[in-house]
Design an enzyme around this catalytic site. Sequence first.
Site, mmCIF file in Angstrom:
data_model
loop_
_atom_site.group_PDB
_atom_site.id
_atom_site.type_symbol
_atom_site.label_atom_id
_atom_site.label_comp_id
_atom_site.label_asym_id
_atom_site.label_seq_id
_atom_site.Cartn_x
_atom_site.Cartn_y
_atom_site.Cartn_z
ATOM 1 N N SER A 42 90.980 48.179 51.312
ATOM 2 C CA SER A 42 90.008 47.139 50.978
ATOM 3 C C SER A 42 90.722 46.001 50.262
ATOM 4 O O SER A 42 91.706 46.220 49.540
ATOM 5 C CB SER A 42 88.903 47.678 50.057
ATOM 6 O OG SER A 42 88.025 48.537 50.754
ATOM 7 N N GLU B 295 90.732 55.716 60.982
ATOM 8 C CA GLU B 295 90.808 56.972 61.728
ATOM 9 C C GLU B 295 90.417 56.808 63.197
ATOM 10 O O GLU B 295 89.409 56.179 63.517
ATOM 11 C CB GLU B 295 89.900 58.039 61.094
ATOM 12 C CG GLU B 295 90.350 58.488 59.719
ATOM 13 C CD GLU B 295 89.614 57.761 58.600
ATOM 14 O OE1 GLU B 295 89.324 58.398 57.584
ATOM 15 O OE2 GLU B 295 89.310 56.557 58.774
ATOM 16 N N GLU C 287 83.500 51.982 47.843
ATOM 17 C CA GLU C 287 82.837 51.795 49.147
ATOM 18 C C GLU C 287 82.572 50.307 49.362
ATOM 19 O O GLU C 287 81.430 49.868 49.380
ATOM 20 C CB GLU C 287 81.512 52.569 49.220
ATOM 21 C CG GLU C 287 81.524 53.955 48.617
ATOM 22 C CD GLU C 287 82.161 54.994 49.527
ATOM 23 O OE1 GLU C 287 82.283 54.717 50.728
ATOM 24 O OE2 GLU C 287 82.531 56.066 49.029
ATOM 25 N N SER C 288 83.625 49.482 49.462
ATOM 26 C CA SER C 288 83.571 48.052 49.803
ATOM 27 C C SER C 288 83.672 47.114 48.593
ATOM 28 O O SER C 288 84.570 47.294 47.781
ATOM 29 C CB SER C 288 82.369 47.728 50.695
ATOM 30 O OG SER C 288 82.482 48.426 51.925
ATOM 31 N N CYS D 45 79.658 50.733 52.185
ATOM 32 C CA CYS D 45 79.718 51.457 53.447
ATOM 33 C C CYS D 45 79.421 52.931 53.202
ATOM 34 O O CYS D 45 78.843 53.306 52.180
ATOM 35 C CB CYS D 45 81.084 51.256 54.098
ATOM 36 S SG CYS D 45 82.474 51.707 53.029
ATOM 37 N N HIS E 89 87.702 45.319 54.878
ATOM 38 C CA HIS E 89 87.593 46.769 54.662
ATOM 39 C C HIS E 89 87.985 47.471 55.956
ATOM 40 O O HIS E 89 87.560 47.062 57.042
ATOM 41 C CB HIS E 89 86.173 47.148 54.230
ATOM 42 C CG HIS E 89 85.742 46.410 53.005
ATOM 43 N ND1 HIS E 89 86.214 46.720 51.756
ATOM 44 C CD2 HIS E 89 84.931 45.338 52.854
ATOM 45 C CE1 HIS E 89 85.704 45.878 50.877
ATOM 46 N NE2 HIS E 89 84.922 45.031 51.514
#
Length: 346
Positions: A239, A256, A64-65, A79, A252
């Site tokens: 990322s 979608e 997540e980042s 994130c 990042h």
Amino acid sequence: MAVSGFEGFEKRLELHFFGDDPAIFQMGLRKLDFESIQVVLEAVQCTVVSAVGNSYFDAYVLSESSLFVYPTKIIIKTCGTTQLLKSILPLINYAEQLGLTLFFCRYTRGSFIFPKSQPFPHTSFKDEVTYLEETIPTNLCYKKASIMPSKSSSHSWHVFTANDDSHSPLPYHHDNDLFTMEICMTELDPILALKFFRRAGDSKTGDSAGKEMTELTGINEINPNALICDFAFDPCGYSMNGMDGDWYSTIHVTPEDGFSYASFECVGSTNDNIVHMLRKVIQIFRPGTMSISTSTCNGFSSNEIWTQMASAVEPLGLKCRSCAMDQFPAAGTVVFQTFTARRKSI
């Protein structure tokens, strides 16, 4: 994971430390072993997926980042529904074991796309500030929390800083004109966003698929001098961390449709080709909406920053819709600008 989609907007935490032993400035926090880093990330609820280092710092791509570890500074961005602020206590404890004391803290984030999906302490900015004030040491007595507005009620910039005022908050580079630029982009061009989807059954690793995306999209041309550590998620998402000497950059992407988001962050200066990088980033993503937050310590005037940013993106079809500035005690100035494509209404 949010019910309606993935939360791309990152939470960002920056911590600076000092110590009496001159040797600390050689390795310092970089002495933390991987097991200790994993403990910190478990509290946040994310993991390391790739890593690289040079003689100045270590850079980790997270699930997540990103995480950047310097001898006396840590930057961590996460994130989704991660609980970033829960990293503070373990980081302070590990730093103290290395003879380091926290003297500066900065927390920033944009407005969440799915705010109701965030867990405590990220349930509101008020909750975040309360948690920060209860967690950081009492020597960080110069504090300020600010929500910097824009013309869009759904898009604002949240900043909290705390400093003990006995040490300079200037980053690791001895340049008075240094600034940190955080770009947040939504409504990405759907055709360009498709480049961040993996082909079904491609049998590639996350690293090899990430390298392919880096070259396919032109991300490798943003700063040709940077060493890039990249990773592609399955079925989509990307990322990367870039290393150019002691300067970092990071991207990042959540591609979608319906909640597309991309971020770019880097360190820059008046001597740096920041305009080239900014324009290249916009060309890669073609966002419908974008914000730029620029944090400075001193030397670089706020007026110079916002005019330079606005003039850089104007030829690419983005118009500056709002600009806010705020001063933070012993922590410098933050300039927050929002942009929309000319075809869009405010």
